[in-house]
Design a protein around this motif. Sequence first.
Motif, short mmCIF file in Angstrom:
data_model
loop_
_atom_site.label_atom_id
_atom_site.label_comp_id
_atom_site.label_asym_id
_atom_site.label_seq_id
_atom_site.Cartn_x
_atom_site.Cartn_y
_atom_site.Cartn_z
N SER A 1 0.70 -1.15 0.07
CA SER A 1 0.03 0.09 0.19
C SER A 1 0.76 1.15 -0.01
O SER A 1 0.51 2.13 -0.82
N LEU A 2 1.89 1.35 0.94
CA LEU A 2 2.71 2.51 0.85
C LEU A 2 3.46 2.80 -0.44
O LEU A 2 3.73 3.66 -1.02
N SER A 3 3.92 1.28 -0.99
CA SER A 3 4.76 1.61 -2.21
C SER A 3 3.70 2.13 -3.31
O SER A 3 4.23 3.01 -4.27
N LEU A 4 2.48 1.75 -3.35
CA LEU A 4 1.71 2.40 -4.37
C LEU A 4 1.31 3.79 -4.46
O LEU A 4 1.18 4.74 -5.04
N TYR A 5 1.33 4.29 -2.77
CA TYR A 5 1.17 5.71 -2.88
C TYR A 5 2.13 6.62 -3.04
O TYR A 5 1.78 7.67 -3.69
N ARG A 6 3.12 6.01 -2.79
CA ARG A 6 4.38 6.65 -3.00
C ARG A 6 4.50 7.03 -4.76
O ARG A 6 4.97 7.86 -5.02
N SER A 7 4.08 5.83 -5.28
CA SER A 7 4.26 6.02 -6.81
C SER A 7 3.14 6.97 -7.29
O SER A 7 3.51 7.66 -8.31
N CYS A 8 2.21 7.21 -6.57
CA CYS A 8 1.24 8.40 -6.85
C CYS A 8 2.03 9.71 -6.78
O CYS A 8 1.91 10.56 -7.60
N LEU A 9 3.01 10.00 -5.68
CA LEU A 9 3.47 11.08 -5.22
C LEU A 9 4.56 11.36 -6.66
O LEU A 9 4.94 12.53 -6.71
N ASP A 10 4.91 10.19 -7.11
CA ASP A 10 6.18 10.42 -8.10
C ASP A 10 5.40 11.03 -9.10
O ASP A 10 6.19 11.85 -10.12
#
Length: 406
Positions: free
Chosen positions: A68-77
């Motif tokens: 979940s955190l990895s996916l949220y971080r990819s949003c911020l990229d």
Amino acid sequence: TPYADGGPPPLLRDLGVALCQLHRDRPASTAYRRGQRLLEAAADPMHRDVDAIASLAGSWRGLDDELSLSLYRSCLDIDPANPYALGNVVEFELTSSGDLGAIDAFREQLAGAGERCRAEAAAGMNLPWALFDAGKFALLLGDVQQALSRHAKAAQLASSGHMLTTSAASIERITAALQVELPGAAHVLDVLLLARTARFPSAADAVLRTAHRLPGVDQDTTVVIVAGGTEETAETWLREHAGSVVEAFEGYSGLVVSGGTDRGVAGLVGAIRTRWGAGIRAVGYLPADNVDGAHEDARYDELRHCPGAAFSIGQSLQAWRDLLASGVTPAAVRLLAINGGAIAATEFRVGLALGCRVGVLVGSGRAADALLVDEGWLTAPGLVRLGDTPADIKSFLSDHGAADSA
């Protein structure tokens, strides 16, 4: 129902979100997993659909937090100020570290996301979530008054108790993990949980565990809250207009709640109690440790001392807890708004958020007059403009409806 696996990514995203929401209590079910597969298709990197990626991240929260955190971080990229993704990343960081200093790395992003949320809210978009997010970002950045105001407005617009519960849970997770107090968080939580109790009373609400019932008060008791200022501009207005307010209470029988001191608007309630006798019961709320040195007003029937060393919104929130625990319905409460500073400004907005009618004495100054030009609240149900004549005020108190709605 046989859902298609193909189609436009936005359609797959919305269908995936719907399935995951409908079956969120059974994340191992076939329907929930089907929703996740649709979100995976919509979140294909070639589409760069931040909403789809963030929704997929949310579907894994609590099931696989690392994913979940990895996916949220990819949003911020893709979109560094995306409010939904940013809020979740910051929450993960704070709950994993327990260190309020973790916010420092996100301050610029939080400020940008807060501006986006406020713009969305002003345009009537993504409500009430844009306001919940804006309120949380303001809280994390240390702007407690804005955090309270935005959460109050979000609470007033919320169409379900789930919205309030979800927003409160996010703040509760953060505060539970932090090693130091997050300033203002306890009061924001109180606003959210009081709104849930007042507007969606089927929920079991922990916020009332710290309530103290008011003797002789129930759902049939008439209640007026008098809120406002105690500094010089309030005193100046009261020197000319206090008589009108006092006279408006002729024939009134019921509970009057205010600040419990002999200064300004709080002292006005002591005068009302003295003028009209035992038909009025005056209850005041004050901090237990009165560092401001305000004199308690012996004309009140009861003074209730709340935890804390200074006057804050906390006393008003405790009054609302006690009223709700006593069976009082906010819609039956009348709040007179007279002058006031930052605390009173929040009191007025919390009253509207809970569903009570707020009568603003036009021309009394400061927070009261500011509320009448605040575009976010101008159309709030229950907001009433009041003239300074006894007839106008009396009509509002008795709910005859003569006063014009704001």
